[in-house]
Design an enzyme around this catalytic site. Structure first.
Site, PDB file in Angstrom:
ATOM      1  N   CYS A 194      33.099  42.166  40.067  1.00 57.19           N
ATOM      2  CA  CYS A 194      33.828  41.653  41.227  1.00 57.19           C
ATOM      3  C   CYS A 194      33.804  42.608  42.409  1.00 57.19           C
ATOM      4  CB  CYS A 194      35.270  41.339  40.825  1.00 57.19           C
ATOM      5  SG  CYS A 194      35.418  39.897  39.742  1.00 57.19           S
TER       6      CYS A 194
ATOM      7  N   ASP B 229      33.262  31.136  39.440  1.00 57.95           N
ATOM      8  CA  ASP B 229      33.221  32.587  39.580  1.00 57.95           C
ATOM      9  C   ASP B 229      31.971  33.112  38.887  1.00 57.95           C
ATOM     10  OD1 ASP B 229      33.970  35.322  39.997  1.00 57.95           O
ATOM     11  OD2 ASP B 229      36.063  34.685  39.991  1.00 57.95           O
TER      12      ASP B 229
ATOM     13  N   ASP C  66      44.221  31.133  47.438  1.00 57.50           N
ATOM     14  CA  ASP C  66      44.690  31.179  46.046  1.00 57.50           C
ATOM     15  C   ASP C  66      43.505  31.218  45.090  1.00 57.50           C
ATOM     16  OD1 ASP C  66      46.550  31.187  43.938  1.00 57.50           O
ATOM     17  OD2 ASP C  66      47.852  29.793  44.998  1.00 57.50           O
TER      18      ASP C  66
END
Length: 333
Positions: free
Chosen positions: A19, A70, A52
């Protein structure tokens, strides 16, 4: 990873890892700002407005669908572990909304002329095993030939609209609990640079946030987010701003994985973490907190824990939400 075709360190085939490869939050906000506004259907319970963790659409009075995607470049060298981490991270977005994942589809980019496809098979096997642990179906997916390996999932889940966890529902007086220790970014960067393996970090990244999500719902929580690429400070700043409050973080109460502080002091800090800190610095009161501690609080996590505005059993309370002040976040050292 040794194979019949040689030995490969997957982290060396990407410019970053996990990430930490996310587009910096400031850049992302400036792009998304032009997409906001205009008519919004009442059934879109969570959209772009607060950044969010997933989108939520109401299907009926007691049922809503949660949708997310993701994926990222290798965060560890072992392909099976990378697959497990990537899917645990994708599922986390559903858990962060208080939902239950139903089905995922694989997202795979692979440099097929550079890395053998047997490694990709191990990545997919790791992802499938974690999805099975979550009782989440896997129904195919999409793959492309790419210069860098990337893997993740698009996940669809369900949630009760009346028990939704969201990042704009925080209230002054709420405590802040954290379900996983920090330091994943610096340990992953050290792994990328040295090849050292940190089993505790792998265990943390492959652990599902399901238990923390269920505990949050049982505690009556309404506000939560998962801690991933923007670091603790980035995600809590977004939560505080969306909720119209200020978050106070008690730095000594924040738990770290073994070796994290040592790795940060030694300079194993990713570019993503430094960009996180640059973004949160103008909106954070650090007092006299040393820079290495600031970097650890901004450390870009991969498949990190949930930050929940409630007390959770077995999870440290690391701060609280207070009435809105001059800063999004105040750090007490």
């Amino acid at each position: 990873m040794s194979t019949e075709t040689g030995t490969y360190r997957l982290t060396q085939y990407a410019h970053g890892g996990g990430c930490a490869c996310k587009i910096p939050p400031g850049e992302l906000e400036s792009v998304l700002a032009g997409l906001l506004g205009g008519p919004v259907d009442d059934d879109l319970l969570v959209g772009l407005e607060t950044g969010d963790d997933a989108a939520v659409v109401r299907l009926s009075a007691d049922l809503a669908v949660v949708a997310t995607a993701d994926f990222f470049t290798p965060v560890v060298d072992d392909p099976y572990d990378w697959g497990r981490i990537a899917v645990a991270n994708a599922l986390s977005d559903v858990y962060a909304m208080g939902g239950r994942p139903l089905v995922g589809v694989n997202l795979l980019a692979w440099p097929r002329d550079v890395l053998p496809f047997e490694l990709a098979k191990e990545v997919l096997r790791g992802g499938l095993d974690v999805a099975r642990e979550a009782h989440c179906h896997v129904g195919g997916g999409h793959s492309i030939d790419d210069a860098e390996p990337k893997y993740g999932m698009a996940v669809t889940g369900v949630v009760d609209p009346d028990r939704l966890l969201r990042n704009d529902a925080g209230v002054a007086g709420d405590p802040l609990s954290l379900s996983k220790r920090l330091g994943l970014g610096v340990l992953n960067n050290r792994h990328k640079q040295t090849g050292e393996v940190f089993p505790d970090a792998i265990a943390a990244m492959t652990a599902l946030n399901q238990v923390a999500s269920q505990a949050a719902l049982a505690a009556g929580a309404r506000c939560a987010t998962d801690i991933t690429g923007f670091g603790l400070l980035g995600h809590v700043a977004k939560l505080a701003r969306a909720s119209g409050v200020t978050a106070v973080i008690d730095a000594p109460a924040v738990p770290y994985l073994d070796g994290a502080r040592e790795s940060a002091t030694a300079g194993y800090v990713s570019g993503g973490t430094r960009r996180n800190l640059a973004w949160v610095r103008p909106r954070t009161d650090f007092g006299s907190l040393p820079e290495v501690e600031q970097l650890l609080l901004a450390d870009a996590q991969t498949s990190g824990g949930l930050l929940v505005a409630a007390e959770l059993p077995g999870c440290p309370v690391i701060g609280e939400l207070v009435e809105r002040a001059a800063y999004d976040v105040v750090v007490r050292g």
